[in-house]
Design an enzyme around this catalytic site. Structure first.
Site, PDB file in Angstrom:
ATOM      1  NE  ARG A  38      -3.834  -2.191   0.339  1.00 30.54           N
ATOM      2  CZ  ARG A  38      -4.285  -2.333  -0.902  1.00 30.54           C
ATOM      3  NH1 ARG A  38      -4.236  -1.329  -1.753  1.00 30.54           N
ATOM      4  NH2 ARG A  38      -4.788  -3.468  -1.312  1.00 30.54           N
ATOM      5  CG  HIS A  68       3.802  -6.919  -7.521  1.00 33.12           C
ATOM      6  ND1 HIS A  68       3.288  -5.638  -7.507  1.00 33.12           N
ATOM      7  CD2 HIS A  68       2.919  -7.663  -8.236  1.00 33.12           C
ATOM      8  CE1 HIS A  68       2.146  -5.624  -8.187  1.00 33.12           C
ATOM      9  NE2 HIS A  68       1.895  -6.841  -8.646  1.00 33.12           N
ATOM     10  CE1 TYR A  71      -1.156  -5.309  -6.056  1.00 32.77           C
ATOM     11  CE2 TYR A  71      -1.867  -5.248  -3.758  1.00 32.77           C
ATOM     12  CZ  TYR A  71      -1.548  -5.965  -4.889  1.00 32.77           C
ATOM     13  OH  TYR A  71      -1.609  -7.320  -4.854  1.00 32.77           O
ATOM     14  CG  HIS A 108      -0.496  -3.292 -10.915  1.00 33.30           C
ATOM     15  ND1 HIS A 108      -1.458  -3.370  -9.939  1.00 33.30           N
ATOM     16  CD2 HIS A 108       0.037  -4.535 -11.021  1.00 33.30           C
ATOM     17  CE1 HIS A 108      -1.505  -4.608  -9.475  1.00 33.30           C
ATOM     18  NE2 HIS A 108      -0.607  -5.336 -10.107  1.00 33.30           N
ATOM     19  CD  GLU A 143       0.211  -7.895 -12.683  1.00 35.29           C
ATOM     20  OE1 GLU A 143       0.999  -7.355 -11.867  1.00 35.29           O
ATOM     21  OE2 GLU A 143      -0.696  -8.670 -12.350  1.00 35.29           O
ATOM     22  CG  ASP A 177      -2.626 -11.586 -13.171  1.00 36.08           C
ATOM     23  OD1 ASP A 177      -3.605 -12.361 -13.264  1.00 36.08           O
ATOM     24  OD2 ASP A 177      -2.225 -11.122 -12.088  1.00 36.08           O
ATOM     25  CG  HIS A 180      -4.756  -9.112 -13.945  1.00 43.64           C
ATOM     26  ND1 HIS A 180      -3.654  -8.404 -13.557  1.00 43.64           N
ATOM     27  CD2 HIS A 180      -5.430  -9.426 -12.811  1.00 43.64           C
ATOM     28  CE1 HIS A 180      -3.653  -8.279 -12.232  1.00 43.64           C
ATOM     29  NE2 HIS A 180      -4.713  -8.899 -11.755  1.00 43.64           N
ATOM     30  CG  HIS A 212       1.479 -12.252 -11.769  1.00 42.40           C
ATOM     31  ND1 HIS A 212       1.187 -10.936 -11.523  1.00 42.40           N
ATOM     32  CD2 HIS A 212       2.769 -12.440 -11.383  1.00 42.40           C
ATOM     33  CE1 HIS A 212       2.267 -10.345 -11.016  1.00 42.40           C
ATOM     34  NE2 HIS A 212       3.238 -11.229 -10.942  1.00 42.40           N
ATOM     35  CG  ASP A 225      -7.605  -7.630 -10.454  1.00 46.56           C
ATOM     36  OD1 ASP A 225      -7.269  -8.812 -10.267  1.00 46.56           O
ATOM     37  OD2 ASP A 225      -6.851  -6.660 -10.246  1.00 46.56           O
ATOM     38  CG  HIS A 227      -6.146 -12.689  -8.079  1.00 48.85           C
ATOM     39  ND1 HIS A 227      -4.803 -12.556  -7.877  1.00 48.85           N
ATOM     40  CD2 HIS A 227      -6.477 -11.720  -8.966  1.00 48.85           C
ATOM     41  CE1 HIS A 227      -4.339 -11.549  -8.589  1.00 48.85           C
ATOM     42  NE2 HIS A 227      -5.340 -11.014  -9.267  1.00 48.85           N
ATOM     43  CD  GLU A 257       0.034 -11.823  -8.558  1.00 44.92           C
ATOM     44  OE1 GLU A 257      -0.763 -11.839  -9.524  1.00 44.92           O
ATOM     45  OE2 GLU A 257       0.757 -10.867  -8.274  1.00 44.92           O
TER      46      GLU A 257
HETATM   47 ZN    ZN Z   1      -5.029  -9.019  -9.834  1.00 41.46          ZN
HETATM   48 FE    FE Z   2      -0.840 -10.167 -10.939  1.00 40.28          FE
HETATM   49 FE    FE Z   3       0.032  -7.308  -9.822  1.00 42.24          FE
END
Ligand code: ZN
Ligand code: FE
Ligand code: FE
Length: 278
Positions: A38, A68, A71, A108, A143, A177, A180, A212, A225, A227, A257
């Site tokens: 975050r 990664h 976000y 991202h 991604e 991904d 995604h 991913h 989105d 998962h 993930e």
């Molecule tokens: Zn995702």
């Molecule tokens: Fe991902």
């Molecule tokens: Fe991601």
């Protein structure tokens, strides 16, 4: 070659701890957040800790790991201070990545929050042009995104448009991904070959560096989105057996993930390894 697979691992205890945790899960690669997902500042890197990890990885003969970005990093925010955080965090993360040379840093691309796709793409390329440099050994991965809200990267064309604007684009690859792209409308269940042909035509399979591997709670083209565990979502187990064995994908690092705890990931990794044709 044996399968490269792993999950996200907490970076709270450092590199060597991540490596050991990966081994516990039966993993041969892993992902980790370079800082709190975050946002916020990153922990100082301890040289001996990194060296312990690199020695372990060398001893095992394992390959690339897939870091990664947080976000909250949005290269194409409409707010200048958010873009500034993105640039600073990105540049600092790339410096940190060079402690473990030659690995992947996935991010991202960003959300344009109403400024439009074209402006979003311009700002993402601008950040990359500011942060990439000749001596960098890390490959940055864009991604593929589900297209939730104003996310950029919902189509292969959008990723191509970013690549076209990046000067040192040989340092940029793509992480696919599965949740995604499925949510983005690419039918990897019924037409995996067709989707990968399209990827090759628009982006080039040479750019594809990591996968991913996530099932999706929602349907094709849902742009949600969410998962799901492998085999428990709308992509389904049979599709994943084809995905992990596909000649264009089978040698890439697969990162889970999925919503799991350590026991769940251990089980998922073992299950996927059994389905992998050596
Ligand atoms: Zn995702
Ligand atoms: Fe991902
Ligand atoms: Fe991601």
């Amino acid at each position: 070659m044996s399968m490269k697979i792993g999950s996200h691992i907490s970076s709270a205890k450092g590199y060597e701890a991540m490596g050991k945790q990966a081994l516990k899960l039966g993993a041969s690669t892993f992902a980790f957040f370079t800082r709190n997902p975050r946002g916020g500042s990153a922990k100082a890197i301890v040289q001996e800790d990194v060296e312990g990890f690199l020695a372990l990885w060398r001893e095992k003969g394992y390959g690339k790991i897939v870091a990664h970005a947080p976000y909250t990093l949005n290269a194409c925010s409409d707010k200048a201070e958010v873009r500034r955080f993105a640039r600073e965090a990105f540049a600092e993360d790339l410096k940190r990545m060079e402690y473990t040379p030659g690995n992947y840093y996935n991010f991202h691309p960003g959300s344009h929050v109403g400024q439009g796709t074209e402006e979003g793409i311009r700002l993402i390329a601008e950040l990359l042009n500011e942060c990439l440099y000749d001596e960098l050994t890390t490959t940055v991965l864009l991604e593929t995104m589900a297209g939730k809200g104003s996310e950029i990267g919902r189509s292969f064309e959008e990723l191509r448009a970013i690549l076209d604007k990046v000067v040192l684009s040989e340092k940029v690859g793509v992480c696919l991904d599965t949740c995604h792209v499925w949510d983005g409308g690419y039918d990897i269940v019924n037409d995996l070959d067709g989707v990968l042909e399209k990827f090759d035509r628009i982006i080039g399979l040479g750019r594809l560096k990591a996968v991913h591997i996530n099932d999706s709670m929602n349907g094709l083209g849902s742009h949600k989105d969410r998962h799901a565990r492998i085999g428990e979502g709308q992509i389904g187990w049979e599709a994943f057996v084809r995905i992990i064995n596909h000649p264009a994908l089978r040698d890439l690092p697969f990162i889970l993930e999925t919503p799991n705890d350590d026991a769940g990931w251990t089980k998922e990794i073992a299950m996927l390894r059994r389905a992998y044709r050596d």
